[in-house]
Every structure is written in C-alpha cells, then in structure tokens.
Scaffold this motif. Structure first.
Motif, short mmCIF file in Angstrom:
data_model
loop_
_atom_site.label_atom_id
_atom_site.label_comp_id
_atom_site.label_asym_id
_atom_site.label_seq_id
_atom_site.Cartn_x
_atom_site.Cartn_y
_atom_site.Cartn_z
N MET A 50 0.22 -1.05 -0.24
CA MET A 50 0.00 -0.52 -0.11
C MET A 50 0.57 1.28 0.31
SD MET A 50 -3.25 -0.78 -0.25
CE MET A 50 -4.33 0.75 0.34
N LEU A 51 1.97 1.22 0.02
CA LEU A 51 2.87 2.36 0.42
C LEU A 51 3.12 3.55 -1.40
CD1 LEU A 51 5.58 3.98 0.73
CD2 LEU A 51 6.82 2.21 0.26
N PRO A 52 2.55 2.58 -2.22
CA PRO A 52 2.30 3.07 -3.83
C PRO A 52 0.99 4.23 -3.29
CG PRO A 52 3.33 1.24 -4.24
CD PRO A 52 3.18 1.34 -2.75
N ALA A 53 0.08 3.69 -2.40
CA ALA A 53 -1.13 5.02 -2.21
C ALA A 53 -0.95 6.37 -2.15
CB ALA A 53 -2.09 4.21 -1.25
N HIS A 54 0.13 6.54 -1.70
CA HIS A 54 0.48 7.83 -0.50
C HIS A 54 0.86 8.95 -2.18
CE1 HIS A 54 0.41 7.35 3.24
NE2 HIS A 54 0.96 6.00 2.70
N SER A 55 0.92 8.62 -3.40
CA SER A 55 1.54 8.79 -4.71
C SER A 55 0.34 9.38 -5.46
CB SER A 55 2.74 8.11 -5.79
OG SER A 55 1.48 7.10 -6.08
N GLN B 179 2.79 -0.33 -6.70
CA GLN B 179 2.69 -2.19 -6.57
C GLN B 179 3.36 -3.24 -7.60
OE1 GLN B 179 -1.91 -1.63 -5.88
NE2 GLN B 179 -1.10 -1.29 -4.15
N CYS B 180 2.71 -4.15 -7.37
CA CYS B 180 2.78 -5.38 -8.34
C CYS B 180 2.31 -4.75 -8.99
CB CYS B 180 2.50 -6.87 -7.97
SG CYS B 180 1.57 -7.40 -7.19
N ASN B 181 0.99 -4.28 -8.78
CA ASN B 181 -0.58 -3.67 -9.72
C ASN B 181 0.15 -2.55 -10.61
OD1 ASN B 181 -1.31 -5.46 -7.75
ND2 ASN B 181 -3.64 -4.38 -7.68
#
Length: 569
Positions: free
Chosen positions: A286-291, A473-475
């Motif tokens: 979920m880390l990339p959610a911040h972008s 993410q891998c997504n």
C-alpha cells in the motif's frame, strides 16, 4: 516436474506447489509453508475444479450468443473465487465452500442459457460436475480425486501438465489483477472470455504441448490488457501518480494500519475516518498509495509503517492500533494482535473479523480505544514513491541523453514479490553492488529488499536523477512495460536491445508474479533472471523450451550475474 520417488509421500494430506517457497522445493504435503491446512488446500483444489467446469459452460454460453450482462455474474464469481485461492489470501475453509456452492448455482444458470439459446453443451466429466449436494466432508474427499498428482496422472504427460499449471497459476494472478479492476468498476468482457477459455483448456487431458504453451502465453497477453486497464482505473479514480515523499516514522495519535493492495478500500476508510482523530498508515504494497492525489489529499493519511508482508507477525504485533488487510498477503496471526486484525473482500482467516459492505465503523471504534503512538518521531524519515510511467516518460529524453553521454551505463528492473528465505538477500546485494552509474527501476514488494538500504538511500545519478525509481505495486507492472517499450521506440530498437537488464524476483506467493512473467514472455522479452529458485511446477523439458526461446535463467552469484548483465546477457 515428475513425482520423484525420494520426495513423494503415499497419499499425502495435501499437494500444493503454487508457491515458490513450497516445501523441499517440491510440494507442501502435510501443511502449507504459508500455514494453509490440508483441509483448506483440498477445498481449494475442489474450487479450482469448479472454476474449470463453469468455464466450459461459459465458453459455450458465449458461443450460443450470451450477452455481457448475462455473463456478468459468472465473470464476477470467477474473479473472486480464483483470487481466494492465491497464496496468503483465504485460509477459511467455510468461505471456500461458499464459493463452491455459489459456483455450482451459477453454472446451472449458464446451462440454462446454453439450452435456451440452442447452444451445444460441453462434454466430459468436468462439464457434468455437480457438487451442490455434497457435505463438507464429501467435498474434501472429492478434493483428493482432483489433486495435482491425480490430475497429472490423468493427463499422462508431465510436461503437458506442467504447462497446465503454468497457465493456471498465471491465470490466478491475472484474475487477482482483474478483481482490482472490477472493484473500480472496470470489467472487459473480451478479457473474461479469454480467462474462461484458458481455464477450459486446462480442463482437458489432451496431450497438446503446442496448444498448452500457446494457452500459457495467452495468459500473458490477457494479463497485459488487464494491467493496462488497472493502470487506467487507478489514475481515473485517484488521479495521476506523482513523485511523493512518504513519512516512514510515527506521528502521535490514534491509528489504523492498512495492508494489501486495494486502493478503493483505503479511500473508503480515509473518508470514514475524517474528523475522528484517527490517523491512517499504509503497510507493504500500500506504500505507493501516497503518490495518488486523490488519496494523499487526506491529511490523516500520515505515512507508511513497516516493510514487506512476510514481516507482519512482528510489525502488526507492535503496531498500536487495528490492522486491515485488503488483499494478499495475510498470514495466520499471532495471539498478540488477532483481536485487532480485520479482513475484507476475498481475504479470510478463521477467527479473524471480516468487514462487510465497506463498513469500517468497528475498526474505527477499536482504534479510538487503542493506545496509538505516544509521540511523533523527530527528525522524520522518508521514502520517495510515485514514479509511474506518467512521471517517468517525461524524463525519457533526459534518460536517453544520460545513456548516450555515458552517465547511465545500464538500467535494471528489480521487482516482483518478496519472501522470507535467506537467499532473497541476493536482491539486496545485487542492488547494493551494482555500479553507481546504473539506474534501478523497482516495483512490487521485492523493493523492500533494498529501498531501506543505508548504502542506497538518497543516491542520485550524475545528471541529478534519483538512482532508484519506485514505480509502485506489483499491480503497477504496466508502468515498467510502458517505459521499456517507449524507450525502445525512442532509441529505435527492440526491448531486448535496450541497455536494460530485467531481474524479476519471481516468488509467486500470490501468483501475480507468474502472470507478469507470462506477460513479459508474450512480449518476447529475453534474459530474465528468476530467483531465488525456479518454480517447482516447471518440468525440465518445459524449462528447456523457455531457456531456448527466452533465455530465462535462475539467479546465481551476485558478482557473476552483475558482470553478465552489464554485458546485456
């Protein structure tokens, strides 16, 4: 892979090898390395057999002229049921049984559609499957008749069945990505028709090496379309990702932690926690959610806590608030935090509270009663995320000039899924030992092997660009595909001729990496290194085909691999 006499167990309690960490690098036969029980594993075998049966009828329903609306329920069930069988998603046998019963009911509806439209019914035992009246014990007993060893024996050819497994596990990953699309209102009928075709092909015992290899590569083609659709859905729903610094140290206050992959669940939670005094942290993928502008606009999305999924038993235990796991990867919890753990969507663990209808009120109430973080850590530490293809492509000219001027010697992609084995330190050592003039693109939870490295933190290239670009993410694997293809166009060469070394960490603990690998193979990408070990379900002869056609190779000695990759080998 043959059932070697030294590893085979007569009448094993289970047989699961979809995970790269499978026992003895052969198969889990008593209990899963992931913690999955033999009962749950067997029930998942039954569910996947149900998927194949329904898929045969779905193919014929479309042949008979079924509309997208008539296929909607079958499509949605396929995505959810298959997603639930991925590693570290659903350990709840009763939930798996519910999917089986639902699948039988939907299959009957498809049968009626085929009959009503004058279609042709599929033939064979798989098509005629009827589990609707079986008890739990009877379903488990049936599961042993459709286990991997039994199906492999029925096919009578280890290499053909290896290709069936490759396509099946890749299709599982593709279904997981497609389930994320569906969450955001995106569904492609042509893609779903392809997925049902793939599973229907896997229902046959025909020894068709050429057709089964084409089936596996078709999974890659479908997954590429799904990843593009997911990329579009994310940007349309939450805004265009942009480079963003993410705080990775504590902020004083009550808190909730969100792990998994699903951004819509995070948005829903952020809306419901507004004005409650509860801060929200991301974890793992979920880390990339911040972008995303639509998510980082919430001031109480205060940072990221922890690292990759395999460390959750320690990190969740220390987090001073409730934890929500939206998708894979979840582990059976320790007692210390079990009462603070929540699942949602396809995720399930016996004894863990499951959120329904997107209602996080119980989670918020518990967060307000937990101690939270007692103080804010200063000075704060940060990681930078958000190098989606939309952010990287405007830098393409700068990258190309840097390559041509000798400021970038090579571009590496180190991505995929992380795991707990010691030999995964290979990816840490690789990133740390690469020459300082190399650019590292990364995505997936494998990045946790080196984004926290003191040696690499804050490094820049000679032209001032960050040396590590976190693409998400891998997504978000589509971003890497777009960047590679666009750079190839700009340099008037093929992807394989780029100064780009693909080092894909293939740990299909959630089968998504298998799907991404098949997408890369469908694109014709070569010289991919897989590690820390090759999948147990790839037979020696099938591996030879992959080596001959794509020069796939296992990871080896770090220094030796660097030497070869710097030469484009």
């Amino acid at each position: 892979m043959s059932m070697a006499a030294d590893k085979a167990i007569s009448n094993p309690a289970m047989f699961c090898r979809q995970c790269e960490q499978t026992q003895d690098h052969y198969a889990c036969r008593t209990v899963g390395i992931c913690g999955k029980s033999a009962e749950t594993s067997t029930m998942q075998d039954v569910l996947m057999h149900t998927v194949k049966s329904l898929s045969l009828w779905a193919v014929q329903a479309r042949e008979a002229g079924a509309s997208a609306d008539e296929m909607k329920e079958a499509n949605s069930w396929t995505l959810s049921s298959v997603f639930s069988t991925l590693t570290n998603v659903n350990f709840d046998e009763s939930r798996i049984e519910e999917y089986i019963k639902e699948g039988m009911a939907i299959k009957r509806d498809l049968e009626e559609i085929v009959r009503a439209k004058g279609g042709v019914a599929p033939d064979g035992d798989v098509a005629r499957l009827d589990l609707s009246k079986m008890s739990t014990d009877e379903l488990e007993d049936f599961g042993y008749t459709v286990s991997i060893p039994e199906l492999q024996k029925a096919m009578g050819n280890d290499d053909c069945y290896s290709l069936v497994e490759i396509a099946t596990y890749g299709a599982k990953g593709a279904c997981a990505y497609a389930a994320h699309c569906r969450q955001l209102g995106y569904m492609d009928e042509d893609v779903m028709a392809g997925i049902h075709d793939v599973f229907a092909k896997g229902a046959s015992n025909e020894q068709d090496m050429e057709g089964l290899l084409a089936n596996a590569l078709r999974v890659g083609e479908l997954n590429g379309k799904i990843l593009e659709m997911l990329d579009t859905a994310h940007a349309a729903s939450f805004g265009t990702p942009e480079p963003t610094q993410v705080k990775v140290t504590a902020t004083k206050g009550k808190c909730i932690l969100v792990s998994g992959h699903d951004l819509l669940d995070l948005e829903t939670l952020l809306k419901q926690t507004e004005g409650t005094g509860v801060n929200v942290y991301t974890h793992g993928e979920m880390l990339p959610a911040h972008s995303y502008p639509g998510l980082k606009k919430f001031n109480h999305l205060v940072g990221n806590y922890g690292t990759a999924w395999q460390n959750q038993k320690f990190e969740f235990a220390l987090f001073p608030g409730p934890v929500v796991v939206t998708t894979n990867c979840i582990l059976k919890p320790r007692r210390k935090y079990r009462d603070r753990l929540y699942s949602i969507n396809e995720v399930g663990v016996p004894g863990v509270k499951h959120i329904k209808d997107g209602d996080f009120s119980e989670v918020i109430e518990q967060a307000q009663s937990c101690r939270g973080f007692p103080r804010t850590i200063e000075p704060a530490d940060y990681l930078t995320v958000g190098f989606n293809h939309r952010a990287v492509l405007p830098l393409a000219g700068e990258v190309i000039n840097a390559v041509q001027d000798g400021h970038i010697s090579r571009i590496f992609l180190i991505g995929g899924c992380d795991g707990s084995q010691f030999d995964r330190n290979y990816f840490t050592e690789l990133a740390e030992e690469l020459p300082d003039d190399t650019l590292i693109l990364t995505l997936g939870c494998a990045k946790n092997r080196f984004i926290h490295s003191e040696k690499l933190l804050g490094q820049t290239l000679a032209n001032g660009m960050p040396r590590i670009l976190d693409m998400g993410q891998c997504n978000d694997s589509y971003s890497a595909i777009v960047v590679a293809t666009e750079l190839a166009k700009a340099l008037d060469c093929t992807v394989n001729d780029l100064p780009l070394s693909l080092c894909l960490c293939l740990s299909h603990l959630e089968q998504k990496a298998a799907a991404v690998l098949l997408t890369l193979l469908d694109m014709g990408v070569k010289n991919i290194r897989l590690g820390p070990s090759l999948p147990a379900y790839i037979s020696p002869n099938v591996l030879d085909v992959l080596v001959q056609n794509y020069n796939i190779m296992p990871t080896g000695d770090v220094q030796g691999d660097i030497k070869m990759m710097m030469q484009g080998k």
